[in-house]
Design a protein around this motif. Structure first.
Motif, PDB file in Angstrom:
ATOM      1  N   PHE A   1       4.341 -41.211 -34.716  1.00 13.78           N
ATOM      2  CA  PHE A   1       5.199 -40.969 -34.984  1.00 13.78           C
ATOM      3  C   PHE A   1       5.964 -39.727 -35.261  1.00 13.78           C
ATOM      4  CE2 PHE A   1       4.542 -44.864 -37.530  1.00 13.78           C
ATOM      5  CZ  PHE A   1       4.125 -45.816 -36.587  1.00 13.78           C
TER       6      PHE A   1
ATOM      7  N   SER B   1       4.103 -32.334 -46.408  1.00 14.85           N
ATOM      8  CA  SER B   1       4.235 -33.569 -45.690  1.00 14.85           C
ATOM      9  C   SER B   1       5.654 -33.195 -45.786  1.00 14.85           C
ATOM     10  CB  SER B   1       3.978 -34.600 -46.459  1.00 14.85           C
ATOM     11  OG  SER B   1       4.936 -35.060 -47.839  1.00 14.85           O
TER      12      SER B   1
ATOM     13  N   VAL C   1      11.447 -32.610 -47.887  1.00 14.74           N
ATOM     14  CA  VAL C   1      13.375 -33.481 -48.497  1.00 14.74           C
ATOM     15  C   VAL C   1      13.340 -33.718 -49.699  1.00 14.74           C
ATOM     16  CG1 VAL C   1      14.300 -36.034 -48.186  1.00 14.74           C
ATOM     17  CG2 VAL C   1      13.234 -35.469 -45.849  1.00 14.74           C
TER      18      VAL C   1
ATOM     19  N   PHE D   1      16.725 -42.834 -41.918  1.00 15.91           N
ATOM     20  CA  PHE D   1      15.160 -42.558 -42.999  1.00 15.91           C
ATOM     21  C   PHE D   1      14.329 -41.505 -43.787  1.00 15.91           C
ATOM     22  CE2 PHE D   1      10.612 -42.718 -43.599  1.00 15.91           C
ATOM     23  CZ  PHE D   1      10.047 -43.857 -43.521  1.00 15.91           C
ATOM     24  N   HIS D   2      14.404 -40.955 -44.714  1.00 17.89           N
ATOM     25  CA  HIS D   2      13.677 -39.162 -45.253  1.00 17.89           C
ATOM     26  C   HIS D   2      12.633 -39.232 -45.938  1.00 17.89           C
ATOM     27  CE1 HIS D   2      17.834 -38.177 -43.644  1.00 17.89           C
ATOM     28  NE2 HIS D   2      18.792 -38.928 -44.678  1.00 17.89           N
ATOM     29  N   GLY D   3      11.788 -40.430 -45.959  1.00 12.01           N
ATOM     30  CA  GLY D   3      10.399 -40.548 -46.311  1.00 12.01           C
ATOM     31  C   GLY D   3      10.438 -41.184 -47.201  1.00 12.01           C
TER      32      GLY D   3
ATOM     33  N   GLU E   1      14.118 -44.053 -37.626  1.00 11.65           N
ATOM     34  CA  GLU E   1      13.750 -45.396 -38.212  1.00 11.65           C
ATOM     35  C   GLU E   1      13.964 -45.831 -37.512  1.00 11.65           C
ATOM     36  OE1 GLU E   1      10.575 -46.910 -39.013  1.00 11.65           O
ATOM     37  OE2 GLU E   1      10.110 -44.984 -38.308  1.00 11.65           O
TER      38      GLU E   1
ATOM     39  N   ASP F   1      17.466 -33.327 -41.838  1.00 11.63           N
ATOM     40  CA  ASP F   1      16.384 -33.385 -40.973  1.00 11.63           C
ATOM     41  C   ASP F   1      15.677 -34.129 -40.006  1.00 11.63           C
ATOM     42  OD1 ASP F   1      13.880 -35.367 -41.722  1.00 11.63           O
ATOM     43  OD2 ASP F   1      14.374 -36.951 -42.751  1.00 11.63           O
TER      44      ASP F   1
ATOM     45  N   ILE G   1      12.656 -33.329 -39.246  1.00  8.41           N
ATOM     46  CA  ILE G   1      11.457 -33.977 -39.515  1.00  8.41           C
ATOM     47  C   ILE G   1      11.227 -34.707 -37.960  1.00  8.41           C
ATOM     48  CG2 ILE G   1       9.386 -35.770 -40.743  1.00  8.41           C
ATOM     49  CD1 ILE G   1      11.174 -34.937 -43.178  1.00  8.41           C
ATOM     50  N   GLN G   2      11.547 -35.924 -37.209  1.00  9.29           N
ATOM     51  CA  GLN G   2      11.449 -36.124 -36.558  1.00  9.29           C
ATOM     52  C   GLN G   2      11.495 -35.597 -34.948  1.00  9.29           C
ATOM     53  OE1 GLN G   2      10.942 -41.169 -34.663  1.00  9.29           O
ATOM     54  NE2 GLN G   2      10.696 -40.617 -37.030  1.00  9.29           N
TER      55      GLN G   2
ATOM     56  N   LYS H   1       6.197 -33.276 -39.640  1.00  7.52           N
ATOM     57  CA  LYS H   1       5.379 -33.731 -38.780  1.00  7.52           C
ATOM     58  C   LYS H   1       4.837 -32.911 -37.420  1.00  7.52           C
ATOM     59  CE  LYS H   1       7.572 -38.093 -38.281  1.00  7.52           C
ATOM     60  NZ  LYS H   1       6.524 -39.269 -38.239  1.00  7.52           N
TER      61      LYS H   1
ATOM     62  N   ARG I   1       9.553 -48.201 -29.876  1.00  8.29           N
ATOM     63  CA  ARG I   1      10.593 -46.411 -29.871  1.00  8.29           C
ATOM     64  C   ARG I   1       9.237 -45.885 -29.112  1.00  8.29           C
ATOM     65  NH1 ARG I   1       9.329 -43.616 -35.345  1.00  8.29           N
ATOM     66  NH2 ARG I   1       8.587 -45.663 -36.250  1.00  8.29           N
TER      67      ARG I   1
HETATM   68  N1  F0G Z   1      12.369 -37.726 -42.626  1.00  9.67           N
HETATM   69  C1  F0G Z   1      12.262 -37.968 -41.533  1.00  9.67           C
HETATM   70  C2  F0G Z   1      13.102 -38.458 -40.025  1.00  9.67           C
HETATM   71  C3  F0G Z   1      10.913 -38.512 -40.773  1.00  9.67           C
HETATM   72  O1  F0G Z   1      10.894 -40.127 -40.008  1.00  9.67           O
HETATM   73  C4  F0G Z   1      10.002 -38.846 -42.006  1.00  9.67           C
HETATM   74  C5  F0G Z   1       8.739 -40.589 -41.262  1.00  9.67           C
HETATM   75  C6  F0G Z   1       9.637 -38.321 -42.754  1.00  9.67           C
HETATM   76  C7  F0G Z   1      11.211 -37.827 -43.096  1.00  9.67           C
HETATM   77  C8  F0G Z   1       8.992 -39.059 -44.199  1.00  9.67           C
HETATM   78  O2  F0G Z   1       8.108 -37.527 -43.287  1.00  9.67           O
HETATM   79  O3  F0G Z   1       5.692 -39.040 -43.203  1.00  9.67           O
HETATM   80  O4  F0G Z   1       5.741 -36.592 -43.205  1.00  9.67           O
HETATM   81  O5  F0G Z   1       6.062 -38.129 -45.167  1.00  9.67           O
HETATM   82  N2  F0G Z   1       8.537 -40.658 -40.639  1.00  9.67           N
HETATM   83  C9  F0G Z   1       7.213 -41.596 -39.984  1.00  9.67           C
HETATM   84  C10 F0G Z   1       7.852 -42.801 -39.367  1.00  9.67           C
HETATM   85  C11 F0G Z   1       6.880 -42.452 -41.122  1.00  9.67           C
HETATM   86  O6  F0G Z   1       7.256 -43.824 -39.536  1.00  9.67           O
HETATM   87  O7  F0G Z   1       9.131 -42.665 -38.761  1.00  9.67           O
HETATM   88  P1  F0G Z   1       6.750 -37.940 -43.898  1.00  9.67           P
END
Ligand code: F0G
Length: 518
Positions: free
Chosen positions: A55, A119, A124, A204-206, A284, A312, A314-315, A341, A483
């Motif tokens: 992801f 992680s 976050v 989505f933030h975890g 998400e 954020d 992360i993705q 990630k 996705r």
């Molecule tokens: N923020 C975003 C934008 C994410 O996409 C994710 C995780 C997280 C925070 C949390 O990160 O898994 O390292 O704790 N997204 C994955 C997904 C799980 O399914 O899109 P993490």
């Protein structure tokens, strides 16, 4: 009786049961590039094209040889992995390199102080704690001003000033000590309120205790509501609602003024909100890139409210969109940036929050730590990943943009051929969403039933896996959207395979013939 090792007896038994129902439970034994391998019954390896790619965690693919080589070298070098509280660490090198890249993209000379975690969700949570410290400091400043005003008023009263009618009415008499006590009592009540956060609907933030409250999906968030501070969610196409939400939640502290010998009360805005969290490309939610207009509106709103804007990434970050930060393409000016990630190159687990110096609260360095946070191995591995991104004039970013555009064109062509089945193709670079029309009114009872049980996405995923050797999932909050987030090494052959797989799905849905799903 003993069970065979690797059987889901002691972990994941329910998950395996659910995945087995759709033929999605597989044991991958090897991974390389965009391919995951499992063993067929005859013991031969079967390669599956991995469009999910963690992801978004595999910009350079599974077990990238250069990253693997570097990881081995780091261990051979006896890199100190744990050396907490020694002041200097390899994380400082990583922070410096991250600054070079994000200052270039944000076109600023501002410094960004890095705070490390293990992680995405943990990063976050660190940003949540930092934002709450920032709010605490804003509250303390306001209280200090009020305390000064109260003492000034006390002196004025001793010198003959009198209480206004309103002030006297609050305590049922013209007694300044009673008034000061009542002001302190009421203000303490307001200060005890938990903070609120702002976030976008679908965001989505975890899934940790606090971060899950900023994740909009009610299934993830709902059961844990009582555990942490709450968010107010804003639809991404209605930024004008921010002001209304802020007004609805407005709280005030009482302050005391003295003018022309009269002691009076005024209300001061209390910092209710701690931060506004957003994703520049909402993953998400169904792969929705934010508009430049929204980026501007968010910046303006955060300035008005006085809260940090937290991006954020992360993705979406680490080059996936074609630039290091996806926000760069919409002119987003965040106060904090969160990365995780792909930062670990698919091997190390780490996340980082980068906080603009103008909003940085350094006290957090002494009160937030974690055993593996900013460890030597992941810091040095992430440095390698950054080097690989930046190498050859940012070739990796160009590849993400170019490969992504080619994959997107393939999906757009399918949409042109199947407008009755494909609703929209969205995304930037290698963060793409392929959205099918809702099938809840399908003429096929099987398909209708699958939609009702939220199973159609799994059925499609199972079909693509078995028939086309493609591993792809829908986004968690938009089950119609698949996705697509492979590595930058996406080949023309892999694009062609997805083309064939998606067209097969489209034809089955056009024919409304569920019997062809494998
Ligand atoms: N923020 C975003 C934008 C994410 O996409 C994710 C995780 C997280 C925070 C949390 O990160 O898994 O390292 O704790 N997204 C994955 C997904 C799980 O399914 O899109 P993490």
């Amino acid at each position: 009786m003993t069970s065979s090792p690797g059987a889901p007896e002691f972990a994941d038994s329910y998950l395996v049961e659910v995945l087995t129902e759709f033929g999605l439970a597989l044991k991958y034994v090897r991974a390389r590039g965009n391919t995951l391998y499992y063993l067929a019954d005859d013991g031969t390896e079967v390669g599956v094209f991995d469009a999910a790619s963690g992801f978004g965690s595999l910009m350079f693919g599974h077990n990238n040889p250069e990253i693997v080589e570097h990881a081995k070298w780091l261990l051979d070098q006896q890199t100190p992995v744990h050396a907490q509280f020694s002041g200097y660490s390899f994380a400082l090198n990583l922070a410096a390199e991250l600054n070079a890249v994000i200052r270039r993209e944000l076109q600023t000379d501002d410094k960004f102080f890095a705070l490390f975690g293990n992680s995405g969700a943990e990063a976050v949570e660190i940003s949540i704690k930092h934002a709450e410290m920032d709010r605490g400091a804003r509250i303390a400043e306001l209280k200090a001003e009020i305390d000064t005003h109260v003492e000034q008023a006390r002196t004025a009263v001793a010198d003959g000033a009198r209480l206004s009618a309103d002030a006297a009415a609050l305590v049922g008499g013209a007694d300044f000590d009673l008034l000061a006590a009542e002001v302190a009592r009421r203000n303490a009540q307001t200060e005890a309120r938990p903070p609120l956060f702002l976030a976008l609907e679908g965001g989505f933030h975890g899934k940790l205790v606090s971060s899950v409250q900023l994740t909009h999906n009610a299934e993830f968030r709902g059961p844990f509501k009582a555990l942490a501070a709450q968010a107010r969610f804003i639809p991404r196409d209605r930024p004008e609602l921010i002001a209304k939400v802020v007004e609805d939640e407005r709280a005030t502290l009482l302050d005391i003024t003295v003018q022309d010998g009269v002691v009076d009360l005024v209300e001061r805005d209390f910092p209710v909100f701690a931060a506004f969290l957003i994703e520049p490309i909402m993953g998400e939610a169904g792969i929705f890139p934010l508009s430049a207009q929204l980026a501007g509106a968010l910046r303006e709103a955060c300035d008005t409210i006085g809260v940090p804007l937290i991006s954020d990434e992360i993705q979406s970050g680490m080059g996936r969109s074609g630039t290091f930060l996806a926000g760069t393409q919409i002119g987003l000016k965040p106060d904090y940036i969160i990365l995780a990630k792909a930062l670990g190159g698919g091997l190390a687990k780490l996340g980082v929050v980068l906080v603009n110096e103008h909003r940085y609260r350094k006290d957090i360095e002494l009160i937030h730590t974690s055993t593996y946070g900013r460890d030597g191995f992941s810091s040095r591995l992430a440095l390698k990943v950054l080097q690989m991104l930046e190498a050859e004039d940012g070739k990796a970013y160009q590849l993400a943009a170019e490969r992504g555009a080619k994959a997107k064109a393939m999906m757009e062509a399918i949409k042109a051929d199947y407008p009755d089945v494909v609703r929209e193709v969205r995304g930037v670079g290698l963060m793409l969403g392929f959205e099918l029309h809702d099938q809840s009114n399908s003429s096929s009872p099987e398909i209708r039933e699958a939609v009702e049980h939220e199973a159609l996405a799994f059925i499609i995923g199972g079909h693509l896996l078995r028939k086309h050797q493609i591993r792809i999932f829908s986004t968690a909050s938009n089950l119609e959207t698949m996705r697509f987030e492979p590595s930058i090494y996406l080949s023309d052959e892999e694009i062609a395979r997805v083309d064939a797989g998606f067209r097969d799905i489209c034809q089955i849905l056009r024919d409304q013939d569920a019997s062809r799903f494998e």
